[in-house]
Write a protein that holds these residues in place. Structure first.
Motif, PDB file in Angstrom:
ATOM      1  N   LYS A   1      -7.768  -0.908  -5.313  1.00  0.00           N
ATOM      2  CA  LYS A   1      -7.285  -1.307  -6.242  1.00  0.00           C
ATOM      3  C   LYS A   1      -6.226  -2.476  -6.361  1.00  0.00           C
TER       4      LYS A   1
ATOM      5  N   ASN B   1       0.854   6.706  -6.610  1.00  0.00           N
ATOM      6  CA  ASN B   1      -0.345   7.351  -6.878  1.00  0.00           C
ATOM      7  C   ASN B   1      -0.599   8.717  -6.971  1.00  0.00           C
TER       8      ASN B   1
ATOM      9  N   ASP C   1     -10.156   4.067  -2.570  1.00  0.00           N
ATOM     10  CA  ASP C   1      -9.989   3.216  -3.915  1.00  0.00           C
ATOM     11  C   ASP C   1      -8.546   2.957  -4.180  1.00  0.00           C
ATOM     12  N   LEU C   2      -7.698   3.475  -3.698  1.00  0.00           N
ATOM     13  CA  LEU C   2      -6.273   2.956  -3.765  1.00  0.00           C
ATOM     14  C   LEU C   2      -5.936   1.536  -3.244  1.00  0.00           C
TER      15      LEU C   2
ATOM     16  N   CYS D   1      -6.519  12.494  -3.006  1.00  0.00           N
ATOM     17  CA  CYS D   1      -6.030  11.617  -1.958  1.00  0.00           C
ATOM     18  C   CYS D   1      -6.004  12.642  -0.670  1.00  0.00           C
TER      19      CYS D   1
ATOM     20  N   ALA E   1       2.358   1.770  -3.406  1.00  0.00           N
ATOM     21  CA  ALA E   1       1.015   2.136  -4.363  1.00  0.00           C
ATOM     22  C   ALA E   1       0.972   3.642  -3.936  1.00  0.00           C
ATOM     23  N   LEU E   2       0.793   4.165  -2.678  1.00  0.00           N
ATOM     24  CA  LEU E   2       0.600   5.459  -2.379  1.00  0.00           C
ATOM     25  C   LEU E   2       1.629   6.523  -3.069  1.00  0.00           C
TER      26      LEU E   2
ATOM     27  N   GLU F   1      -7.504   7.447  -0.930  1.00  0.00           N
ATOM     28  CA  GLU F   1      -6.858   6.449  -0.154  1.00  0.00           C
ATOM     29  C   GLU F   1      -7.836   5.075  -0.397  1.00  0.00           C
TER      30      GLU F   1
ATOM     31  N   ASN G   1      -3.761  10.795  -7.282  1.00  0.00           N
ATOM     32  CA  ASN G   1      -4.902  10.469  -8.234  1.00  0.00           C
ATOM     33  C   ASN G   1      -5.922   9.974  -7.730  1.00  0.00           C
ATOM     34  N   LEU G   2      -5.868   8.896  -7.021  1.00  0.00           N
ATOM     35  CA  LEU G   2      -6.876   8.187  -6.610  1.00  0.00           C
ATOM     36  C   LEU G   2      -7.166   8.385  -4.916  1.00  0.00           C
TER      37      LEU G   2
ATOM     38  N   TYR H   1       0.773  -1.291  -0.021  1.00  0.00           N
ATOM     39  CA  TYR H   1       0.019  -0.068  -0.091  1.00  0.00           C
ATOM     40  C   TYR H   1       0.885   1.125  -0.011  1.00  0.00           C
TER      41      TYR H   1
ATOM     42  N   THR I   1      -7.544  -1.122   4.665  1.00  0.00           N
ATOM     43  CA  THR I   1      -7.094   0.054   4.303  1.00  0.00           C
ATOM     44  C   THR I   1      -6.795   1.144   5.262  1.00  0.00           C
TER      45      THR I   1
END
Length: 67
Positions: free
Chosen positions: A26, A14, A22-23, A55, A10-11, A20, A17-18, A7, A34
């Protein structure tokens, strides 16, 4: 622990853009997982609550402690 690292990476990618949740979805995490990971990252001072486009969390950039 592995999900937290996934995570966090990915953050970083990211870049706001998305949001937290939705990320997390994903990368196959539910909302509760999450939120638990977000709390852990906040406690470790790896992220902070700052609106970053969609985010609400942003990665804390390491500061040089000698400056």
């Amino acid at each position: 622990m592995e999900n937290k690292n996934i995570y966090f990476k990915a953050l970083i990618k990211n870049n706001g853009n998305l949001n937290e949740i939705d990320l997390g979805e994903k990368i196959n995490l539910n909302e509760n997982e999450t939120r638990e990971i977000i709390v852990q990252l906040l406690l470790e001072h790896k992220i902070e609550y700052i609106e970053n486009r969609s985010c609400n969390y942003s990665v804390i950039k390491k500061r040089n402690k000698y400056l």
